[in-house]
Design an enzyme around this catalytic site. Structure first.
Site, mmCIF file in Angstrom:
data_model
loop_
_atom_site.group_PDB
_atom_site.id
_atom_site.type_symbol
_atom_site.label_atom_id
_atom_site.label_comp_id
_atom_site.label_asym_id
_atom_site.label_seq_id
_atom_site.Cartn_x
_atom_site.Cartn_y
_atom_site.Cartn_z
ATOM 1 N N SER A 145 0.820 -1.210 0.000
ATOM 2 C CA SER A 145 0.000 0.000 0.000
ATOM 3 C C SER A 145 0.855 1.262 0.000
ATOM 4 O O SER A 145 1.995 1.274 0.457
ATOM 5 C CB SER A 145 -0.914 0.010 1.228
ATOM 6 O OG SER A 145 -1.792 -1.088 1.203
HETATM 7 N N1 SAH Z 1 -0.954 -4.755 4.041
HETATM 8 C C1 SAH Z 1 -0.225 -4.743 2.801
HETATM 9 C C2 SAH Z 1 -1.130 -4.558 1.621
HETATM 10 C C3 SAH Z 1 -1.394 -5.835 0.953
HETATM 11 S S1 SAH Z 1 -2.452 -5.740 -0.434
HETATM 12 C C4 SAH Z 1 0.880 -3.709 2.885
HETATM 13 O O1 SAH Z 1 1.451 -3.570 3.893
HETATM 14 O O2 SAH Z 1 1.204 -3.072 1.911
HETATM 15 C C5 SAH Z 1 -3.863 -6.576 0.200
HETATM 16 C C6 SAH Z 1 -3.683 -8.028 0.541
HETATM 17 O O3 SAH Z 1 -4.929 -8.510 1.007
HETATM 18 C C7 SAH Z 1 -3.281 -8.946 -0.606
HETATM 19 O O4 SAH Z 1 -2.080 -9.580 -0.292
HETATM 20 C C8 SAH Z 1 -4.428 -9.929 -0.693
HETATM 21 O O5 SAH Z 1 -4.030 -11.247 -1.021
HETATM 22 C C9 SAH Z 1 -4.978 -9.868 0.717
HETATM 23 N N2 SAH Z 1 -6.342 -10.349 0.895
HETATM 24 C C10 SAH Z 1 -7.441 -10.155 0.105
HETATM 25 N N3 SAH Z 1 -8.496 -10.803 0.620
HETATM 26 C C11 SAH Z 1 -8.080 -11.405 1.775
HETATM 27 C C12 SAH Z 1 -8.690 -12.229 2.750
HETATM 28 N N4 SAH Z 1 -9.983 -12.599 2.674
HETATM 29 N N5 SAH Z 1 -7.947 -12.663 3.784
HETATM 30 C C13 SAH Z 1 -6.642 -12.333 3.901
HETATM 31 N N6 SAH Z 1 -5.990 -11.584 3.000
HETATM 32 C C14 SAH Z 1 -6.705 -11.121 1.935
#
Ligand code: SAH
Length: 295
Positions: A145
């Protein structure tokens, strides 16, 4: 009081409890060499008075082991043979100043953003872009993010208070979880894509963050065994926030989530009673989708 740079790596135990092997970037993904146009967009604070940022870096309510870790941390932890990373502290400070200018005012949150080496969470091919205010690909069609939105969501969830137990849905590469670990006593983070869960473990292991636990699973179900939570952050956008997560909020606690499909907004949901929640819609944003199940 403390050298901000000394927060990471933390010289304590493993982040996951799943082993203690020395970690290095695993190179299990091959992202394109471009920054994606960013996520959350204009901030809500364009009308706010921005306080000049001065950066204390201390956990709001650090667990004993975490504060000990901070006290014992080495002053120059981000040793790297790569000259581009030698200047990462200064570049990161500039990133934090930009995040502050965009409207994040919580100095604890800004301090945490300054403490976490974002370049360690992305592929080396993208490290030159590590401190621009953009999301970046981390493989599997997911992104790390944008620093602004990470800061903004945590600021809204924290609301100036102490955070005990916090849950993040969507670990991705582990960056936001690391930032949260500076601010909450205990952080739990769930990822549904196995290789990303492994990537986060590898990224976080060298930082030795004792108050962070990573879980592989469907975050839409939450983590009932660790509930209730004093705060929940979703890093992926659903059409609505799953009831299971609302039920796992402590009374008085806040959940921050992007909601929507093509048009998304951050929502702040506060649990005000056993079966009562309030919802506030904040600024527009753009996140990857929340999906059920694991892969
Ligand atoms: N927190 C991260 C952002 C990751 S992007 C950062 O520090 O930058 C969002 C993430 O959410 C992705 O890896 C995706 O696989 C995950 N995601 C989507 N749906 C999800 C779910 N139901 N349970 C767990 N993770 C999920």
């Amino acid at each position: 009081m403390t050298d901000k740079r000394s927060t990471f790596p933390l010289p304590l135990s493993s982040v996951t409890g799943n082993g203690n092997q020395p970690g290095s970037k695993p190179g299990i993904y091959a992202p394109a060499k471009v920054a994606t146009p960013q996520t959350a967009t204009r901030n809500a604070a364009h009308t706010a008075v921005i306080q000049p940022y001065s950066a204390p870096v201390r956990a709001a309510s650090p667990s004993k082991s975490h504060s000990q870790a901070m006290a014992r941390a080495q002053p120059a932890p981000i040793a790297s043979p790569r000259p581009d990373l030698m200047v990462s502290d200064a570049i990161r400070r500039a990133m934090v100043a930009r995040v502050a200018k965009q409207g994040v005012q919580d100095s604890m949150v800004l301090g945490a953003l300054e403490a976490v080496p974002r370049h360690r969470f992305i592929d080396e091919a993208l490290s030159a872009q590590a401190y621009i205010d953009a999301s970046l690909p981390i493989g599997h069609s997911q992104t790390i993010s944008q620093p602004y939105i990470v800061g903004r969501m945590i600021e809204v969830m924290r609301n100036g208070g102490k955070l005990g137990r916090v849950l993040e849905i969507g670990t991705g590469c582990g960056y936001q979880a690391a930032v949260l670990s500076c601010l909450a006593q205990d952080v739990y983070s769930i990822e549904r894509i196995k290789p990303l869960h492994e990537l986060a473990k590898n990224n976080l292991r060298p930082m030795r963050i004792p108050n962070l636990r990573l879980h592989y699973g469907d975050g839409m179900l939450g983590l009932p065994q660790a509930a209730p939570f004093d705060g929940i952050i979703l890093a992926a956008a659903g059409l609505e926030v799953p009831q299971a997560l609302l039920d796992q909020l402590a009374i008085g606690a806040r959940l921050v989530a992007p909601v929507g499909e093509r048009v998304q907004h951050l929502q702040l949901i506060t649990r005000i009673g056993k079966a009562e929640w309030t919802t506030e819609t904040l600024e527009g944003c753009h996140f990857v989708p929340l999906r059920s199940g694991t892969i």
